[in-house]
Design an enzyme around this catalytic site. Structure first.
Site, PDB file in Angstrom:
ATOM      1  N   ARG A 146       0.854  -1.189   0.000  1.00  0.00           N
ATOM      2  CA  ARG A 146       0.000   0.000   0.000  1.00  0.00           C
ATOM      3  C   ARG A 146       0.891   1.241   0.000  1.00  0.00           C
ATOM      4  O   ARG A 146       2.000   1.229   0.523  1.00  0.00           O
ATOM      5  CB  ARG A 146      -0.902   0.025   1.236  1.00  0.00           C
ATOM      6  CG  ARG A 146      -1.835  -1.172   1.369  1.00  0.00           C
ATOM      7  CD  ARG A 146      -2.676  -1.049   2.630  1.00  0.00           C
ATOM      8  NE  ARG A 146      -3.540  -2.211   2.837  1.00  0.00           N
ATOM      9  CZ  ARG A 146      -3.213  -3.278   3.538  1.00  0.00           C
ATOM     10  NH1 ARG A 146      -2.022  -3.334   4.110  1.00  0.00           N
ATOM     11  NH2 ARG A 146      -4.061  -4.288   3.672  1.00  0.00           N
ATOM     12  N   HIS A 183      -2.895  -9.574   4.177  1.00  0.00           N
ATOM     13  CA  HIS A 183      -4.264  -9.557   4.679  1.00  0.00           C
ATOM     14  C   HIS A 183      -4.359 -10.367   5.967  1.00  0.00           C
ATOM     15  O   HIS A 183      -3.751 -11.438   6.091  1.00  0.00           O
ATOM     16  CB  HIS A 183      -5.228 -10.150   3.643  1.00  0.00           C
ATOM     17  CG  HIS A 183      -5.460  -9.249   2.470  1.00  0.00           C
ATOM     18  ND1 HIS A 183      -5.859  -9.703   1.234  1.00  0.00           N
ATOM     19  CD2 HIS A 183      -5.348  -7.897   2.346  1.00  0.00           C
ATOM     20  CE1 HIS A 183      -5.993  -8.679   0.409  1.00  0.00           C
ATOM     21  NE2 HIS A 183      -5.678  -7.581   1.056  1.00  0.00           N
ATOM     22  N   LYS A 202      -2.039  -0.056   8.065  1.00  0.00           N
ATOM     23  CA  LYS A 202      -3.473  -0.330   8.181  1.00  0.00           C
ATOM     24  C   LYS A 202      -3.787  -1.360   9.257  1.00  0.00           C
ATOM     25  O   LYS A 202      -4.745  -1.205  10.027  1.00  0.00           O
ATOM     26  CB  LYS A 202      -4.021  -0.809   6.836  1.00  0.00           C
ATOM     27  CG  LYS A 202      -5.529  -1.031   6.817  1.00  0.00           C
ATOM     28  CD  LYS A 202      -6.021  -1.373   5.427  1.00  0.00           C
ATOM     29  CE  LYS A 202      -7.542  -1.538   5.415  1.00  0.00           C
ATOM     30  NZ  LYS A 202      -8.046  -1.851   4.047  1.00  0.00           N
ATOM     31  N   HIS A 233      -3.671   2.128  -5.403  1.00  0.00           N
ATOM     32  CA  HIS A 233      -4.178   0.857  -4.881  1.00  0.00           C
ATOM     33  C   HIS A 233      -4.500  -0.118  -6.010  1.00  0.00           C
ATOM     34  O   HIS A 233      -4.487  -1.334  -5.799  1.00  0.00           O
ATOM     35  CB  HIS A 233      -5.427   1.089  -4.030  1.00  0.00           C
ATOM     36  CG  HIS A 233      -5.691  -0.019  -3.057  1.00  0.00           C
ATOM     37  ND1 HIS A 233      -4.982  -0.167  -1.883  1.00  0.00           N
ATOM     38  CD2 HIS A 233      -6.562  -1.056  -3.094  1.00  0.00           C
ATOM     39  CE1 HIS A 233      -5.410  -1.248  -1.237  1.00  0.00           C
ATOM     40  NE2 HIS A 233      -6.374  -1.795  -1.937  1.00  0.00           N
ATOM     41  N   TYR A 260     -10.707 -10.331  -4.290  1.00  0.00           N
ATOM     42  CA  TYR A 260      -9.975 -10.178  -5.544  1.00  0.00           C
ATOM     43  C   TYR A 260     -10.321 -11.259  -6.560  1.00  0.00           C
ATOM     44  O   TYR A 260      -9.880 -11.200  -7.706  1.00  0.00           O
ATOM     45  CB  TYR A 260      -8.461 -10.182  -5.282  1.00  0.00           C
ATOM     46  CG  TYR A 260      -7.975  -8.938  -4.597  1.00  0.00           C
ATOM     47  CD1 TYR A 260      -7.833  -7.735  -5.284  1.00  0.00           C
ATOM     48  CD2 TYR A 260      -7.657  -8.943  -3.240  1.00  0.00           C
ATOM     49  CE1 TYR A 260      -7.391  -6.585  -4.657  1.00  0.00           C
ATOM     50  CE2 TYR A 260      -7.210  -7.796  -2.597  1.00  0.00           C
ATOM     51  CZ  TYR A 260      -7.081  -6.623  -3.312  1.00  0.00           C
ATOM     52  OH  TYR A 260      -6.656  -5.487  -2.684  1.00  0.00           O
ATOM     53  N   ARG A 304      -1.829  -2.613  -6.582  1.00  0.00           N
ATOM     54  CA  ARG A 304      -1.913  -3.725  -5.629  1.00  0.00           C
ATOM     55  C   ARG A 304      -2.908  -4.769  -6.140  1.00  0.00           C
ATOM     56  O   ARG A 304      -2.644  -5.976  -6.079  1.00  0.00           O
ATOM     57  CB  ARG A 304      -2.335  -3.171  -4.274  1.00  0.00           C
ATOM     58  CG  ARG A 304      -2.493  -4.163  -3.140  1.00  0.00           C
ATOM     59  CD  ARG A 304      -2.773  -3.375  -1.867  1.00  0.00           C
ATOM     60  NE  ARG A 304      -3.265  -4.208  -0.777  1.00  0.00           N
ATOM     61  CZ  ARG A 304      -2.490  -4.861   0.076  1.00  0.00           C
ATOM     62  NH1 ARG A 304      -1.184  -4.796  -0.055  1.00  0.00           N
ATOM     63  NH2 ARG A 304      -3.012  -5.576   1.059  1.00  0.00           N
TER      64      ARG A 304
END
Length: 418
Positions: free
Chosen positions: A259, A384, A284, A358, A393, A361
């Site tokens: 990110r 994640h 994050k 983003h 995704y 990514r």
């Protein structure tokens, strides 16, 4: 006003300053050519002194575009070619020294006295709740905008605020995306709940605010084609110090899927050159992640450190290239730089989809799906915490979705046999 000889001396001083900054030979040649054209124009027209209006007339003559000042923003490279050198020249003639656009700092917010007590208490409450720095900034900045609007409307007390005032402010945001307006509503609900619970207001305005439903990840993430990525990276001037930085940043986003917030926060110590790894704590999630330092990424970083990064005491790997050469701000999404390279590369991307940092990514996730990488591996690479997040995704894998499609005729045939 200064005579031509003073103008020529100023141009020489500016070129020396640009050279000291480490500008590439290509960039220096561009500035020199532009200055030479301007000096010829002055000589041919017998002009002995210059000011901003005269320089703007010259730009109009050369580009056919009129501007009210040198503070105007343009993405036209033909205009930039003329404006940037003259902007430096006017600054030098006015101040007597070279300065390549020192960044302006945002003026400190001064809260109107009628709202000062509750605003300061709200800021303290945000810190007490343990919000992240970026969340605190989002809350305070949006609250500041509302307070300034209320002050302009003649509201002199928090208790005089009505839902109508808030609705009128929200109408000023009508041209923004629903999701963006939703962030304002979240902040205002937070702010007015605090005011009501602390007794600053008698009405529970927070409960009256409209609710905007913005489904999480309702859209399909944008995936760049390999050809477009090559054109994007090819548009970067890797002879220029800033270009070396931008190339390394984009390559990290493309190849490692970090990110932009994590790229901003990378430290010189984040790289283990012996083990060839990059380690950091993700902004994050607050979780640690270790990624391989791929050869092309490593060489891009080395090129930047050795030949592009300005002298600075900052521990951050990537820094601004305008004085005072410190770290990027927490809200800098690198979108302006990315947009400039998109234009320079001549890319025509769909206007109905987001293609910011983003999306690079998302592209890595799509590429890993193409080579049949297991979902847990993709999840670990992207950092994640939940594999369910990575599952979003799967919408990118169009070929995989086609295999899951149900043939309606086959369904009807089965129903008819029952």
């Amino acid at each position: 006003m200064l005579e031509n000889q003073d103008i020529h001396s100023a141009i020489l001083a500016i070129m020396e300053g640009l050279t000291r900054e480490g500008k590439s030979p290509k960039t220096l040649k561009t500035y020199a050519t532009s200055f030479n054209s301007f000096e010829n124009y002055l000589k041919d027209n017998g002009i002995k002194s210059i000011d901003e209006s005269m320089c703007l007339e010259y730009i109009y003559l050369k580009t056919g575009q009129r501007f009210s000042s040198f503070g105007c923003v343009t993405s036209d490279c033909r205009v930039d070619y003329r404006m940037r050198p003259l902007s430096l020249l006017l600054y030098y003639l006015e101040n007597g020294h070279f300065c390549n656009k020192v960044r302006k700092t945002k003026p400190k917010f001064i809260c109107p006295p009628s709202f000062e007590s509750e605003y300061e208490a709200f800021c303290e409450e945000l810190i007490y709740r343990g919000y992240r720095k970026s969340t605190i900034e989002s809350n305070t900045q949006k609250t500041q905008l509302l307070i300034m609007y209320l002050n302009e409307q003649g509201v002199t007390s928090s208790n005089d605020i009505t839902i109508l005032h808030v609705e009128c402010y929200l109408k000023t945001l009508k041209n923004y995306a629903i999701k963006y307006i939703g962030t304002f509503l979240y902040v205002f609900r937070n702010f007015f709940s605090f005011l009501y619970n602390r007794g600053y207001i008698d009405q529970d305005i927070a409960s009256m605010l409209p609710k905007v439903r913005t489904p999480r990840n309702a859209s399909i993430p944008y995936v760049w084609s390999k050809e477009d990525l090559q054109k994007l990276l090819g548009a970067i001037d890797r002879e220029d110090p800033k270009g070396k930085r931008d190339y390394a940043i984009l390559l990290i986003a493309i190849r490692l899927g970090l990110r932009i917030g994590d790229i901003r926060s990378l430290k010189l110590s984040s790289i283990d050159w012996n083990r060839k790894t990059i380690s950091l704590i993700m902004i994050k999630t607050g979780q640690p992640i270790e990624l391989p330092l791929l050869p092309d990424v490593g060489w891009a970083i080395i090129d930047y450190l050795q030949n592009g990064r300005p002298a600075t005491n900052s521990e951050c790997l990537f820094v601004r290239h305008k004085a005072p050469f410190n770290a990027f701000g927490d809200r800098n999404a690198f979108s302006r730089e990315l947009h400039r390279y998109i234009l320079k590369a001549g890319l025509h991307l769909p206007g109905n989809q987001q293609h910011g940092m983003h999306s690079l990514r998302s592209t890595l996730a799509g590429n890993m799906l193409d080579v049949k990488a297991p979902l847990p591996i993709i999840s670990e690479t992207l950092g994640h915490q939940s594999i369910n997040t990575t599952g979003l995704y799967l919408k990118i894998d169009i070929e995989g979705l086609r295999k899951c499609a149900i043939d309606p005729e086959e369904v009807f045939a089965i129903e008819n046999t029952l």
